[in-house]
Design an enzyme around this catalytic site. Structure first.
Site, PDB file in Angstrom:
ATOM      1  N   SER A  61       0.847  -1.253   0.076  1.00 18.37           N
ATOM      2  CA  SER A  61      -0.025   0.053  -0.032  1.00 18.37           C
ATOM      3  C   SER A  61       0.926   1.285  -0.222  1.00 18.37           C
ATOM      4  O   SER A  61       0.192   2.305  -0.127  1.00 18.37           O
ATOM      5  CB  SER A  61      -0.937  -0.004   1.297  1.00 18.37           C
ATOM      6  N   LYS A  64       0.361   3.228  -2.975  1.00 19.99           N
ATOM      7  CA  LYS A  64      -0.861   3.983  -3.284  1.00 19.99           C
ATOM      8  C   LYS A  64      -0.483   5.501  -3.233  1.00 19.99           C
ATOM      9  O   LYS A  64      -1.042   6.583  -3.869  1.00 19.99           O
ATOM     10  CB  LYS A  64      -1.733   3.741  -2.398  1.00 19.99           C
ATOM     11  N   TYR A 189      -2.487  -2.595 -10.737  1.00 19.82           N
ATOM     12  CA  TYR A 189      -2.469  -2.375  -9.068  1.00 19.82           C
ATOM     13  C   TYR A 189      -1.662  -3.538  -8.453  1.00 19.82           C
ATOM     14  O   TYR A 189      -0.823  -3.194  -7.651  1.00 19.82           O
ATOM     15  CB  TYR A 189      -4.025  -2.560  -8.811  1.00 19.82           C
ATOM     16  N   VAL A 259       1.223  -4.113   3.633  1.00 15.89           N
ATOM     17  CA  VAL A 259       1.327  -5.062   4.185  1.00 15.89           C
ATOM     18  C   VAL A 259       2.426  -5.959   4.006  1.00 15.89           C
ATOM     19  O   VAL A 259       2.734  -7.096   4.449  1.00 15.89           O
ATOM     20  CB  VAL A 259       0.150  -5.998   3.915  1.00 15.89           C
TER      21      VAL A 259
HETATM   22  N1  GLU Z   1      -1.646  -5.557  -2.557  1.00 11.70           N
HETATM   23  C1  GLU Z   1      -2.227  -5.575  -1.065  1.00 11.70           C
HETATM   24  C2  GLU Z   1      -3.787  -5.521  -1.427  1.00 11.70           C
HETATM   25  O1  GLU Z   1      -4.305  -4.951  -2.274  1.00 11.70           O
HETATM   26  C3  GLU Z   1      -2.073  -4.069  -0.438  1.00 11.70           C
HETATM   27  C4  GLU Z   1      -2.642  -3.861   0.694  1.00 11.70           C
HETATM   28  C5  GLU Z   1      -1.823  -3.083   1.768  1.00 11.70           C
HETATM   29  O2  GLU Z   1      -0.712  -2.913   1.671  1.00 11.70           O
HETATM   30  O3  GLU Z   1      -2.549  -2.412   2.488  1.00 11.70           O
HETATM   31  O4  GLU Z   1      -4.281  -6.236  -0.448  1.00 11.70           O
END
Ligand code: GLU
Length: 305
Positions: A61, A64, A189, A259
């Protein structure tokens, strides 16, 4: 600084035992949960580090933040926020519930999965490869590291098991939030989440944000000031999932976790901090990483509040 970072690692290492690596992405569950590293980059580009600061991990994340900045640079703030909101959710990062129960299916903010997937659909480029190359190119600049690429195994692992994210994307496509082909947006993504970095890389990214968009190494403006400030605000209100409120009280720094176990923090006008500890607490934040940031913030009196 070096003494503080060494002491922060010593203080936080026992807390890694309180967490577990993410298991919903099978590849992430194989990672050694006891790793812990920290790095700091100041406004002159000077760096310090301690622990497993060279070990790589996937941004998840944290990516993002970069995707949001690129999408705003590509489309302007007004258009991006016609597709995604600005409010924290209080729900887990992958929650689907608000998409259906709110008046519009517009995801609440760009730091949750639904919002980030919607943001990805706005990144300019000819096809996934071009968009990904643009995004990775931007991440390389933010981290001042030309070697950055994505981890194919983690990508494949998430792509073959990411049913929840597929559901979010399909729902948003049906509601007219997502532009373009759903599978192509998801490929971008999942690949961006698999971008591989170390604690020093994200400390550099934090330093760019801390300097309102200016590289502490080259002095180049990588992000317009207004956009750097905007993402830091999202990092404060939504960066640590549904633990953002408690984190603001205890640490008081714009931060974003993933995560994969990383957390990037920006201390405005002072420094960027990158931490890595893949053992996650129940909210999905690095258990040891949060303790490191608590320790450093208290020692150096860094809270912005
Ligand atoms: N690739 C992870 C998902 O989409 C990222 C989630 C995260 O790091 O919060 O679940």
């Amino acid at each position: 600084m070096q003494n503080i970072l060494d002491a922060a690692i010593g203080f936080s290492l026992p807390h890694t035992l309180e967490g577990k690596t993410a298991s919903y992405i099978p590849e992430l569950s194989k990672v050694d949960a006891r790793q812990l590293g920290v790095a700091v980059v100041d406004m002159d580009g000077k760096s310090w580090s301690s622990g497993d600061c060279h070990n790589v991990f996937t941004m998840q994340s944290i990516s993002k933040v970069a995707a949001l900045m690129l999408a705003i640079m590509d489309n302007g703030e007004q258009y991006v926020f016609s597709k995604v909101g600005m409010e924290p959710t209080g729900d887990p990062f992958n929650s689907i519930i608000k998409l259906e129960t709110m008046k519009t299916a517009k995801p609440l903010n760009p730091m949750i999965n639904a919002g980030a997937i919607a943001v990805d659909s706005l990144i300019s480029g000819e096809g996934v490869e071009d968009k990904l190359n643009r995004l990775i190119g931007f991440v390389r600049k933010l981290c001042h590291n030309d070697k950055i690429w994505f981890n194919q195994d983690v990508y494949t692992s998430e792509s073959t098991t990411g049913f929840r994210n597929r559901a979010l994307a399909n729902f948003m496509k049906d509601a007219g939030i997502i532009e373009g082909e759903v599978e192509a947006v998801l490929e971008l993504y999942f690949k961006q989440c698999s971008i591989e970095v170390n604690a020093l890389d994200i400390a550099m990214m934090g330093a760019v944000l801390a300097g309102d968009g200016k590289s502490p190494i080259t002095g180049e403006v990588l992000i317009p000031k207004g956009i750097a400030r905007l993402v830091k605000t999202f990092m404060v209100t939504c960066g640590m999932y549904d633990a953002s409120g408690e984190f603001a009280v205890r640490v008081g720094l714009p931060s974003k976790s993933g995560v994969g176990g990383g957390i990037v923090a920006a201390v405005p006008g002072q420094m960027g901090i990158g931490v890595f500890g893949p053992a996650l607490d129940s909210k999905g934040n690095s258990a040891g990483g949060i303790k490191i940031l608590e320790y450093i913030s208290k020692e150096l009196d860094l809270s912005i509040f």
